[in-house]
Each structure stands twice: as C-alpha cells, then as structure tokens.
Design an enzyme around this catalytic site. Sequence first.
Site, mmCIF file in Angstrom:
data_model
loop_
_atom_site.group_PDB
_atom_site.id
_atom_site.type_symbol
_atom_site.label_atom_id
_atom_site.label_comp_id
_atom_site.label_asym_id
_atom_site.label_seq_id
_atom_site.Cartn_x
_atom_site.Cartn_y
_atom_site.Cartn_z
ATOM 1 N N SER A 312 0.809 -1.215 0.000
ATOM 2 C CA SER A 312 0.000 0.000 0.000
ATOM 3 C C SER A 312 0.839 1.262 0.000
ATOM 4 O O SER A 312 1.953 1.284 0.543
ATOM 5 C CB SER A 312 -0.906 0.016 1.245
ATOM 6 O OG SER A 312 -1.735 -1.122 1.288
ATOM 7 N N HIS A 429 -7.029 0.301 6.538
ATOM 8 C CA HIS A 429 -6.667 -1.101 6.777
ATOM 9 C C HIS A 429 -6.730 -1.462 8.258
ATOM 10 O O HIS A 429 -7.140 -2.579 8.606
ATOM 11 C CB HIS A 429 -5.272 -1.382 6.212
ATOM 12 C CG HIS A 429 -5.235 -1.439 4.717
ATOM 13 N ND1 HIS A 429 -5.855 -2.439 4.000
ATOM 14 C CD2 HIS A 429 -4.668 -0.610 3.793
ATOM 15 C CE1 HIS A 429 -5.665 -2.235 2.701
ATOM 16 N NE2 HIS A 429 -4.956 -1.131 2.559
#
Length: 501
Positions: A312, A429
């Site tokens: 990410s 997340h």
Amino acid sequence: MNKKTLAILMRARMRPNDDTSINKLALSPLTKELDNNNSNKMINYDLPKQAGDNSEVALGSTIIGSQREFENVRSSMDSAISMNKTEVLDVVLDDFAEGYLSLSRDNRRELLLALAKEYDLNRTQVHDLIKQYLGLQLPQARSEGSQLMETEEEGMLSAFYRLERNLRHALKPMYDVLFERLNTHPGGLKVLTSLRADTLKIVANLIDLKRRLGVGRRCFGYLHPAIPGEPLIFIEVALLTTVAQSIQEVLWVDPPVPESRAICALFYSISSTQARISPGLAGINLGKFLIKRVITLVKRDMPHISTFATLSPIPGFMKWLVSKVQSQIKLAEAQGGSDPSGDKFGLTFQENILEPEEEIALMASSEGLAGGKNGMKILLDVLTSPNHEWANSEKLLSALKPILMRLCARYLLQEKKRGKALDSVANFHLQNGAMIERINWMADRSDKGLQQSGGIMVNYVYRMETIEEYAQSYFTTGHIHASQDMLRNIQLMKGHETTTK
C-alpha cells in the site's frame, strides 16, 4: 438494392429542403457549411458514379453524419445544463444520454473538452468577488442602546453574508449541474460511469491488462443490479511466493510463478469506483466486507495460500514530514537558535527529527546538492528539491534511508488524528482488522510515489483469526498492531499505545 436501403433513399428524396422541422436542435455553422457543400452528393446516391466517386460520397456523408450527431449531443448537453423546466429536462437528459453513448471516442473527447472549458468557473467573477470579500470590513463592537449602530451592523453583516453566498456559488463550476442532474435521472449513473471512464486511462496496453488479469492474478468486485458491469468497489490480487516489497514485483516483467506454488495473496489495488459520483456511498465501508469475502473465496479455492497482505501507498507521509521540518526550523529561529535539531530551545516543543549520527551523514552526503547550514535545513532542501533529484544520488539515498524509514514508522504508528491513524490508507486497513507488517524502501520510484511517501510503501497483513479482534481494539482504544520489525524502526515514546504481535 434491398427494401431497407430503398426506403431510406425514398425518405431522403421526400425530405423538405428546410431540415428544421425534422432536426430541432441547431446545427453549427461548420455543419451547415458541410451540408451546403455536399448537398448534391447526399441526394443522388442512386445516380451512376465512378468507383472513386462512390468512396468520396461515402466518406463525405460519414463525416457530415458524425458532425451532425456531435452537434446534436452538444446542443442537448447545453440544454441539460441551462434548462430549468422539469417536464422537459427529463427528455433532454434522455437525448443527451443516448447521444453521448453513441458518439465515437474522438467525439466524446472533444465533447468533454468543450464541457470543461465552456462550463468551468468564471475566473474573472471569482477574482472580483475575492477582492470584494477581502476588502469588506466587519462591524466593530458597539455600545449598548445605539439603534443607529445596530442598523449599520445589520447592514454590514447582510452584505458580508450575501457576498459569501455569491462567492460560494461562483466557485461551483457549471458542469456540476449536468453531473448532479444525471445522478438523479433514471439511467444517469450509466452515463456518469462512461464519462469517468472516458477521462481515465485504465490500463496502458494489452500487456498491462495481462499483468492485472492474467495468470497469477485475480480481480474481485461488488456489483449492484442498478449499474451492471460497474463495480462499487474492486480489489486486484496478485498470487506470489512471498509478500512483495516493491510495486515492480507485482507489475511483473517476467512471467509470474505458477499459481500452485503461490503462498501469498497480495492486495495491491483497492478502488472505490462510485464514491465520487455517488456521494451517498461515501460513508459505507464496503472495503471491509469485500476483503473478508475475498480471503474466504481465495482460501476455499486455493488452500495452499496462507498469507493475505497488501502493498500500500503512504499518501500523507511526505506532506507531514515537510511540515514538521518547516515548523521545527521556524521554532528554532523564533527561539534564537541556529540549530533546530539540537537542544537550544524549549523542551516543550522539541522534535527529535534527526539523530546526531543521521545529521552528520546527511551533511556529508549533500555537498553540492543542498546549501543548508544545518541538518534540518539540508533535509528540507533535499526533500523539496525539484524533480526529486535526491532519488538519483546513491550517497543521499544511503544517508536518507535510516531517517525516512524511522520517521515513516513513527508517522504510521504514532501520528494520530482523533485517536486514529493520521494516514488515510493506514486508517482504512487498521479499522478493517489488519496489522502493520513492514515498510519497504524505494518500493515505488514513480513521481507520485516519491512525492507522496519518498518512495516507501507498506505491507499490511490480514489474518482471519485476528481480524475481528484487531478491528475492535483499534476502533475502541486506537491500538495499532505492528510487527517487531516495525517497532525496531522507531524509538517508542513512553506510554505509547502500540501492541507487538
């Protein structure tokens, strides 16, 4: 000649010279001129012609038809923006939707350019309103019982609110009217998704498409019957033998490993496609449900997959770091100190941005590239250099790596807003039940990657047995779960709420 062709030709011969009774939407001067120049060609299809003449007539009629179609759609677009009659507006929006979807790619691009240019902000009006707004004086405190002062105050406030309302209205581009009306119009979402797709470059070429959807790749999405073929959110997954440490490992050049050897499912792209055109979905965390569903499906179809992770971006890191360095330098100057990385100013505001050995290494490696007098100013000069010149210097990269990796770990683990992670991707997340596993140096060397995160990317790991526990503890107390490798990158503050797993 078949019957269908004959019927078309008969209608062409019977058409009145004045087209306005048939085509009520005004044609552009260019279209009229083309019509005049080619009128003979358009009414004599059945006359004997040479082979070359046939191709010329076909080409001319195609160009004219395409231009007329474009002008019709553009006229309906103009009406859809400017019209206020509800009973007619629905018909106009239907015409625009049908016409736009039938345009060629080139005509769609031309129409979107016209929409962006002609219905953008009135910048002159905005400039004038800003000058008026900044020049307006608010009423001062008045003495009690002064009726005249009260009347003047009300007048000034009224002018202020009116000017503020006008400025807010002027800052809204006119093309927003079209998008808002399509958003509430039956079938309008389909047109909006096409509009967005025409303004984006989804994949570079067929090779890029294979990299995303070929062997060793999966794509999952949530769809709704109201907009078939357009997922609300989708996740792109790469099947790998290890957790990737750079984007280059994901967007492979060589063929991927056989899927039977893969042990890691890497989520490398999670995109909400409707958040911008359907604001009502903005507050719904569809990602959490899709991630859990994807893990379940992959585990069912490929039991040998044991690790579920992400690669990410860290979109807010460099912005945060540059702001910290700038505020540190200003604070040092205000305190009369010359070295903002030292202890010469108030301990209450001191930030341990650079360790002594890091500052020495940075100053030694920046000769000729940065002109600062101390480590903090050199760091600021380096990070704000044009074209990210520091990324091309091995000496600077070597000196910057321990600094940026340590500060990036601090940013992810310690910097919070309202008790949650400051970084938007990290917050996404973590609230979905992930833990921070690892940060990766120079994982994304693109301009965007260097600008947003100094080229650093992060791996978040999802474990089915801990997803609910981690999500709940993060939601209630702000606990951030991280690996031991992550904790080694920073010096933890006393009492900081971070859990080692």
